[in-house]
Design a protein around this motif. Structure first.
Motif, mmCIF file in Angstrom:
data_model
loop_
_atom_site.group_PDB
_atom_site.id
_atom_site.type_symbol
_atom_site.label_atom_id
_atom_site.label_comp_id
_atom_site.label_asym_id
_atom_site.label_seq_id
_atom_site.Cartn_x
_atom_site.Cartn_y
_atom_site.Cartn_z
ATOM 1 N N GLU A 1 -26.447 2.570 10.826
ATOM 2 C CA GLU A 1 -25.517 2.263 9.750
ATOM 3 C C GLU A 1 -25.762 0.819 9.279
ATOM 4 O OE1 GLU A 1 -20.729 2.708 9.338
ATOM 5 O OE2 GLU A 1 -21.485 1.551 11.022
ATOM 6 N N ARG B 1 -28.511 13.688 8.048
ATOM 7 C CA ARG B 1 -27.837 13.478 6.772
ATOM 8 C C ARG B 1 -27.815 11.989 6.417
ATOM 9 N NH1 ARG B 1 -22.563 16.896 6.187
ATOM 10 N NH2 ARG B 1 -21.688 15.585 7.821
ATOM 11 N N PHE C 1 -25.849 9.070 3.989
ATOM 12 C CA PHE C 1 -24.691 8.754 3.143
ATOM 13 C C PHE C 1 -24.905 7.392 2.497
ATOM 14 C CE2 PHE C 1 -23.101 11.768 6.149
ATOM 15 C CZ PHE C 1 -22.193 12.521 5.442
ATOM 16 N N GLU D 1 -22.535 4.739 0.508
ATOM 17 C CA GLU D 1 -21.163 4.450 0.108
ATOM 18 C C GLU D 1 -20.312 5.719 0.128
ATOM 19 O OE1 GLU D 1 -21.736 2.466 -3.559
ATOM 20 O OE2 GLU D 1 -22.413 0.606 -2.621
ATOM 21 N N ASP D 2 -20.318 6.420 1.269
ATOM 22 C CA ASP D 2 -19.512 7.616 1.521
ATOM 23 C C ASP D 2 -19.959 8.854 0.756
ATOM 24 O OD1 ASP D 2 -17.965 6.270 3.325
ATOM 25 O OD2 ASP D 2 -16.530 5.602 1.786
ATOM 26 N N GLN D 3 -21.027 8.770 0.003
ATOM 27 C CA GLN D 3 -21.487 9.963 -0.703
ATOM 28 C C GLN D 3 -22.754 10.481 -0.044
ATOM 29 O OE1 GLN D 3 -22.353 9.354 -4.809
ATOM 30 N NE2 GLN D 3 -22.601 11.540 -5.224
ATOM 31 N N GLU D 4 -22.746 11.763 0.281
ATOM 32 C CA GLU D 4 -23.937 12.312 0.913
ATOM 33 C C GLU D 4 -25.010 12.556 -0.136
ATOM 34 O OE1 GLU D 4 -23.450 15.743 3.368
ATOM 35 O OE2 GLU D 4 -25.587 15.758 3.873
ATOM 36 N N THR E 1 -28.188 13.793 0.835
ATOM 37 C CA THR E 1 -29.272 14.593 1.413
ATOM 38 C C THR E 1 -29.648 15.782 0.534
ATOM 39 O OG1 THR E 1 -28.020 14.115 3.408
ATOM 40 C CG2 THR E 1 -30.073 15.308 3.680
#
Lengths: 242, 252
Positions: free
Chosen positions: A2, A36, A38, A40-43, A45
Motif C-alpha cells: 500500500e 486486485r 485499487f 484511491e478506493d477504486q478498483e 483491475t
C-alpha cells in the motif's frame, strides 16, 4: 502493499524481478493474472481501456529511458497531455509548461528535440511531463539508472521535493542503491525565505516518509524502513546491499 | 503454438485492430491535423517515385505490346492496350507495391520504434489512445492517398507509352491518345479507382499492425518492418485478384 499520500515506496530488486511490471499494472498498461489493484478506493483491475483513461489522469509515470515522443520538442512533450485534453488555452498551456520546465531546471531546452538532450535531461523532461495536471500518484521507473552521481542527485532531490512539499504518493523502482538510500534518509524543507533545503534525518528516525520493498523473482521478500533493511538477516538482501 | 493457431491468432488480432481503428473514427477527439500531416507524408512524399514507376511501366508496355500487335498488323492499337492494362491492372498494383515498400515500411518502423522505446506506453499513460492518435490517421491517409497516387501513375504511364510510341514506333500522337481514351469505359476507371482504395487500407493497416505489435528491441523493429512490407505486398496481389473477379462478375 500500500502507498499512502506523501509516502514514497522504494521497490528494490534485481533485473527481471517484476519491478517495472508493478508500475505498469498500477497504470493499467498490463493486467495482473491474479490479485486486485485499487487507486484511491477504486478498483482498476477489471476496467477497460476507455474506463482507465480518467484514472490515468491522476497518475504520472516517469519511464526508464524517459520515453519522450521524439517527433515533438521538449515543450510539446510536456504540453502533450493538456493539448490532448483540449481544456486549456494556448497561453495557459505555455505558462504551465514553462513553470514545470523551470521546476526541473530545463527552461532553456523548451524548443529542443529529445535527440539533442543528454540522458539526465531526458529523464528530467520526463518528470516534468509526468507532473502535468498535478497527479496525486507518481511512478518512477529507474529514473537514475545509468546517470552520473550529480545528475542522480538532482533527480533524487526532485523526488524528495515532490514527496515532502507537494504530498505526492510515489513508487520509486530502482536497482541503484545509493539514490534509494538518499531518498530514504533525507527530506526537503522550505525555509522562511522560500529557499528549499535538504536535511538528513540523522537520529530522528522515521521522519522521512519512505519505505522499502524488496522483490525476488516476483515475490516480496522484505518490507520496511531503511534501518530495518540494513539490519535484515536475509542473505539475498545482504548480498544486494553490498 | 502450432502454425495454424498462430495464423488464426494473427488474423483475430488484425481484425480487432481494424475494428477498433474504424470505431475510433466516429469518436471524439478527432485528429484532423494528424490525418493531414500523414496525407502529406504518404501522398505528397510518394509522388516522385510513383511518377517514375508509372512512366517507365507505360513505356515498357508500349514497347512490348507493339511487338505482339505487329504480328496481327494492329500496332495502331498500342494506345488502347497501354491504357487498358495501366488503368485496370498495372497502375493500381505497381503503385500499391511501391507504396507498400515506402509507406508500409515507414509506418511499421516508426510505430515499432515507438513501442520499443516505451513511447506508446507513455502515450497510453498520458490518457491518449494510440489507436486513435497514431493508427487511424495513418490508415485514413493511406486509403485516401493511394487512389490519387494511382491516377498520377496512370497519367505518367500513358505519357511514357506515348513517348515510346512516338519516337520508337513512329505512331501518330493523336492516334495514340484517341485509341487510349476511347478504349476506357466507365467500368475500367471504376475498377482502377476501387482497387487502390482497398490496397491503401491494406498497406496502412498492415504497417500499423506489425508496428504496434513489435517486440524485442531494435531487432524487433527490423523484423516487423520486413514482415509489414512482405505481408502488405502479398495481400495487395491477392486482393487484386479478388477485386478484379468481383468487378468482372458485376460487369454489364
Amino acid at each position: 502493499m500500500e502507498v499512502r499520500p506523501a509516502e514514497t515506496k522504494i521497490i528494490l530488486g534485481g533485473g527481471g524481478s517484476g519491478k517495472t511490471t508493478i508500475l505498469k499494472m498500477v497504470l493499467g498498461l498490463v493486467k495482473p493474472d491474479s490479485g486486485r489493484i485499487f487507486i484511491e478506493d477504486q478498483e482498476i483491475t477489471q476496467l477497460t481501456e476507455a474506463e482507465l483513461m480518467p484514472i490515468r489522469k491522476r497518475i504520472g509515470m516517469v519511464f526508464q529511458e524517459g520515453a519522450l515522443f521524439d517527433s515533438l520538442t521538449v515543450g510539446e512533450n510536456v504540453a502533450f497531455r493538456m493539448r490532448e485534453a483540449e481544456t486549456h488555452s494556448e497561453e495557459e498551456i505555455d505558462s504551465v509548461v514553462r513553470q514545470l520546465l523551470g521546476f526541473v531546471e530545463l527552461g532553456h531546452a523548451i524548443d529542443k528535440f529529445p535527440s539533442e538532450l543528454s540522458g539526465g535531461m531526458i529523464r528530467r523532461a520526463g518528470i516534468a511531463r509526468a507532473l502535468v495536471g498535478h497527479p496525486s500518484i507518481l511512478l518512477y521507473d529507474a529514473p537514475t539508472a545509468g546517470l552520473d552521481p550529480i545528475t542522480s542527485r538532482t533527480i533524487c532531490e526532485l523526488v524528495m521535493k515532490l514527496r515532502d512539499l507537494e504530498g505526492v504518493a510515489s513508487i520509486f523502482v530502482t536497482h541503484d542503491l545509493e539514490s534509494a538510500l538518499t531518498v530514504a534518509s533525507e527530506f526537503a524543507e522550505t525555509l522562511p525565505n522560500g529557499e528549499v533545503v535538504f536535511k538528513n534525518e540523522d537520529n530522528n528516525l522515521c521522519l522521512v516518509n519512505t519505505r522499502f520493498l524488496m522483490l525476488k523473482e516476483g515475490n516480496i521478500i522484505f518490507e520496511g524502513s531503511d534501518e530495518a533493511l540494513r539490519s535484515s538477516s536475509d542473505r539475498y538482501i545482504q548480498d544486494f546491499l553490498e | 503454438m502450432s502454425f495454424f493457431y498462430r495464423a488464426l491468432y494473427e488474423i483475430q488480432e488484425f481484425t480487432l485492430l481494424s475494428f477498433r481503428t474504424g470505431r475510433s473514427l466516429f469518436r471524439k477527439p478527432r485528429y484532423f491535423e494528424d490525418i493531414l500531416r500523414q496525407m502529406e507524408i504518404i501522398g505528397t512524399g510518394s509522388i516522385f517515385i510513383v511518377m517514375l514507376t508509372g512512366f517507365f511501366t507505360g513505356g515498357v508496355l508500349a514497347l512490348q505490346s507493339a511487338k505482339s500487335l505487329k504480328s496481327f498488323g494492329a500496332v495502331n492499337l498500342t494506345g488502347q492496350l497501354v491504357a487498358l492494362s495501366l488503368v485496370r491492372e498495372l497502375g493500381p498494383v505497381l503503385t500499391a507495391l511501391m507504396i507498400a515498400g515506402r509507406v508500409g515500411a515507414g509506418i511499421a518502423s516508426q510505430l515499432g520504434s515507438m513501442v520499443v522505446t516505451q513511447q506508446i506506453d507513455a502515450m497510453r499513460g498520458l490518457g491518449t489512445d494510440p489507436i486513435k492518435k497514431l493508427v487511424a490517421p495513418r490508415v485514413v491517409a493511406s486509403t485516401a492517398m493511394l487512389p490519387l497516387l494511382t491516377v498520377v501513375a496512370d497519367l505518367f504511364g500513358l505519357i511514357g507509352g506515348w513517348i515510346v510510341s512516338l519516337y520508337t514506333l513512329r505512331l501518330n500522337t493523336s492516334l495514340y491518345w484517341n485509341t487510349a481514351m476511347r478504349s476506357l469505359a466507365y467500368n475500367d476507371v471504376l475498377e482502377g479507382l476501387m482497387k487502390p482504395l482497398v490496397f491503401g487500407f491494406i498497406i496502412g493497416m498492415i504497417g500499423c499492425y506489425f508496428g504496434i505489435n513489435t517486440t524485442g528491441g531494435t531487432r524487433g523493429v527490423g523484423r516487423s518492418t520486413t514482415q509489414a512490407v512482405v505481408t502488405a505486398s502479398i495481400l495487395v496481389i491477392i486482393a487484386d485478384f479478388f477485386v478484379s473477379k468481383i468487378v468482372l462478375e458485376f460487369r454489364y
